[in-house]
Design a protein around this motif. Structure first.
Motif, PDB file in Angstrom:
ATOM      1  N   ALA A  34      -4.907  -4.588  -4.251  1.00 35.94           N
ATOM      2  CA  ALA A  34      -3.816  -5.135  -5.056  1.00 35.94           C
ATOM      3  C   ALA A  34      -2.550  -4.340  -4.805  1.00 35.94           C
ATOM      4  O   ALA A  34      -2.569  -3.299  -4.165  1.00 35.94           O
ATOM      5  CB  ALA A  34      -4.189  -5.048  -6.532  1.00 35.94           C
ATOM      6  N   GLU A  35      -1.458  -4.855  -5.299  1.00 33.02           N
ATOM      7  CA  GLU A  35      -0.241  -4.076  -5.313  1.00 33.02           C
ATOM      8  C   GLU A  35       0.423  -4.199  -6.669  1.00 33.02           C
ATOM      9  O   GLU A  35       0.233  -5.178  -7.384  1.00 33.02           O
ATOM     10  CB  GLU A  35       0.700  -4.480  -4.185  1.00 33.02           C
ATOM     11  N   TYR A  45      -4.070  -4.708 -14.531  1.00 36.76           N
ATOM     12  CA  TYR A  45      -4.095  -3.277 -14.203  1.00 36.76           C
ATOM     13  C   TYR A  45      -3.903  -2.401 -15.433  1.00 36.76           C
ATOM     14  O   TYR A  45      -3.479  -1.272 -15.343  1.00 36.76           O
ATOM     15  CB  TYR A  45      -3.023  -2.951 -13.158  1.00 36.76           C
ATOM     16  N   ARG A  54      -2.640   7.708  -7.290  1.00 38.97           N
ATOM     17  CA  ARG A  54      -3.344   8.053  -6.060  1.00 38.97           C
ATOM     18  C   ARG A  54      -4.688   8.696  -6.394  1.00 38.97           C
ATOM     19  O   ARG A  54      -5.707   8.421  -5.793  1.00 38.97           O
ATOM     20  CB  ARG A  54      -2.501   9.007  -5.212  1.00 38.97           C
ATOM     21  N   LEU A 100       2.885   6.932  -9.105  1.00 43.11           N
ATOM     22  CA  LEU A 100       2.081   6.821  -7.892  1.00 43.11           C
ATOM     23  C   LEU A 100       1.270   8.083  -7.633  1.00 43.11           C
ATOM     24  O   LEU A 100       0.156   8.017  -7.143  1.00 43.11           O
ATOM     25  CB  LEU A 100       2.974   6.509  -6.691  1.00 43.11           C
ATOM     26  N   GLY A 135       5.257  -4.053  -5.861  1.00 44.73           N
ATOM     27  CA  GLY A 135       5.569  -3.927  -4.447  1.00 44.73           C
ATOM     28  C   GLY A 135       4.879  -2.776  -3.737  1.00 44.73           C
ATOM     29  O   GLY A 135       5.004  -2.636  -2.520  1.00 44.73           O
ATOM     30  N   PHE A 136       4.121  -1.958  -4.473  1.00 44.54           N
ATOM     31  CA  PHE A 136       3.421  -0.845  -3.832  1.00 44.54           C
ATOM     32  C   PHE A 136       1.960  -1.209  -3.621  1.00 44.54           C
ATOM     33  O   PHE A 136       1.268  -1.582  -4.562  1.00 44.54           O
ATOM     34  CB  PHE A 136       3.514   0.419  -4.689  1.00 44.54           C
ATOM     35  N   GLU A 137       1.513  -1.067  -2.384  1.00 48.90           N
ATOM     36  CA  GLU A 137       0.109  -1.340  -2.108  1.00 48.90           C
ATOM     37  C   GLU A 137      -0.738  -0.226  -2.681  1.00 48.90           C
ATOM     38  O   GLU A 137      -0.394   0.953  -2.565  1.00 48.90           O
ATOM     39  CB  GLU A 137      -0.111  -1.450  -0.603  1.00 48.90           C
ATOM     40  N   LEU A 138      -1.838  -0.612  -3.313  1.00 51.92           N
ATOM     41  CA  LEU A 138      -2.669   0.377  -4.002  1.00 51.92           C
ATOM     42  C   LEU A 138      -3.895   0.736  -3.156  1.00 51.92           C
ATOM     43  O   LEU A 138      -4.967   0.957  -3.673  1.00 51.92           O
ATOM     44  CB  LEU A 138      -3.096  -0.171  -5.365  1.00 51.92           C
ATOM     45  N   HIS A 139      -3.716   0.737  -1.825  1.00 53.91           N
ATOM     46  CA  HIS A 139      -4.862   1.053  -0.968  1.00 53.91           C
ATOM     47  C   HIS A 139      -4.389   1.527   0.389  1.00 53.91           C
ATOM     48  O   HIS A 139      -3.229   1.357   0.738  1.00 53.91           O
ATOM     49  CB  HIS A 139      -5.740  -0.182  -0.805  1.00 53.91           C
ATOM     50  N   ARG A 140      -5.289   2.145   1.125  1.00 55.45           N
ATOM     51  CA  ARG A 140      -4.993   2.462   2.525  1.00 55.45           C
ATOM     52  C   ARG A 140      -6.276   2.345   3.338  1.00 55.45           C
ATOM     53  O   ARG A 140      -7.385   2.477   2.793  1.00 55.45           O
ATOM     54  CB  ARG A 140      -4.386   3.852   2.653  1.00 55.45           C
TER      55      ARG A 140
END
Ligand code: MN
Length: 386
Positions: free
Chosen positions: A328-329, A148, A304, A300, A332-337
């Protein structure tokens, strides 16, 4: 100040368009690396350097003011023109004065000063991995290889206002400045860049060879290089440079930020980035570092904006879905929705060889392409089911 300047931009070996732009309009030089699907990246980078050039010709504001104006111009265009919505760009600009250079910077393009066999990095990458390095979660070496490493925490043109880093360095005859996009620094280690700058005394040959070596190393991104050689400095004359937001101390006997740097802090020291920012900037950075939660939030918010321009097809709750972001994350943060849910069971889609890796995400250029992939899955399943 008398200079010799060479600039090169190259598409590289992999990309099908060059979204990098550079500006050589003395006393200002700059590199912009655009991003954001189809035409967006090129438009953002072009608009950023054009705005910077126009304001420089009019001698309007400080260098950082002009970069903020460029941000505004890209953002407004992005809002008014749906074909380039969400576009953004890096912008690393240097204004040359007599015996000094001022830097204004957003993103992960870089500026360096090369002097006496040492490479001093003048900019800080606004990337997730750099932030992780600052927090001690990654070493510099790990960051160079991190998947990343290209995810930016700060981009020009994606919000109405942007925070611009500023720095200043002194210059003397024999010094060399290097501005470059990540197509160079992502391909060549700094020690190699340093070596080329030391070997190639002509700025044109140095720029050409850096680009050639980045291409030889893979050329996976567009590559842009500007080399500025300081030939002669006129003592006491500094009429061309616009005032800074925070004017540096007037007394020449007072040491500048750079003079107090330990002499060892060049390329040889891997852990401490050779970096100098004005005191205000350093303080701001320190406050951020002190508040881990705030750092994550800031990262974040920037993320976003980048992620909103990314699309893929994957699995949500056992069904095929269209996602915005990347599969991916980080930490611990998911990089999608999920943007579109479908009725298609993931197990059925996975049973077709083509979609076996559905869980890892099938990336798409935009929403339309992602929806086209879903339509294809549906059609393939209908055919299979007969
Ligand atoms: Mn790039």
């Amino acid at each position: 100040m008398r200079t010799r300047i060479a600039a090169v931009t190259d598409i590289g070996h992999v990309r099908d368009q060059n979204e990098d732009r550079y500006l050589v309009a003395e006393p200002v030089v700059a590199v912009a690396d655009g991003m954001g699907g189809h035409l967006g990246g090129e438009v953002a980078a072009q608009l950023a350097v054009e705005t910077l050039e126009r304001l420089t010709q009019r001698r309007e504001g400080s260098l950082a003011d002009r970069v903020r104006e460029a941000n505004r111009a890209v953002w407004e265009r992005s809002r008014s023109d749906p074909t380039v919505a969400g576009m953004g760009t890096t912008l690393t600009a240097v204004e040359l004065g007599e015996g000094r250079a001022r830097v204004a910077h957003v993103g992960d393009s870089r500026a360096y000063r090369f002097r006496d066999g040492e490479l001093l990095r003048l900019t800080e990458d606004h990337t997730v991995v750099h932030r992780m390095v600052l927090e001690g979660q990654l070493t510099e070496e790990q960051a160079e290889l991190h998947p990343y490493r290209n995810i930016l925490t700060r981009v020009l043109g994606v919000e109405p206002a942007v925070d611009v880093d500023e720095a200043e360095v002194d210059l003397r005859p024999g010094d060399r400045l290097l501005l470059c996009s990540d197509g160079l620094t992502g391909m060549l280690p700094e020690r190699r860049i340093l070596q080329v700058l030391a070997e190639e005394t002509d700025p044109r040959s140095a720029a050409d060879r850096l680009v050639a070596e980045a291409n030889a190393a893979g050329g996976v991104d567009n590559i842009t290089v500007i080399v500025v050689d300081v030939v002669e400095v006129v003592e006491g004359g500094d009429r061309r440079m616009a005032p800074a937001d925070d004017p540096p101390p007037a007394s020449p006997s007072r040491p500048t930020a750079l003079d107090v740097r330990p002499p060892t802090a060049g390329i040889g020291r891997r852990r401490g980035p050779a970096l100098r920012l004005p005191p205000g900037t350093v303080r701001r950075a320190a406050v951020r570092l002190g508040v881990a939660a705030a750092v994550v939030t800031l990262a974040l918010v920037g993320l976003r904006l980048y992620l909103d321009a990314q699309w893929f097809v994957g699995v949500s709750d056992g069904r095929v879905a269209v996602f915005r972001g990347i599969p991916a994350e980080v930490a611990g943060f998911e990089l999608h929705r999920v943007v579109v849910e479908t009725e298609i069971p993931a197990t059925e889609a996975r049973s077709l060889a083509l979609y076996r890796n559905l869980d890892e995400g099938i990336t798409a250029a935009d929403r339309a392409e992602a929806e086209a992939i879903v339509a294809q899955i549906r059609a393939d399943l209908a055919r299979e089911g007969g």
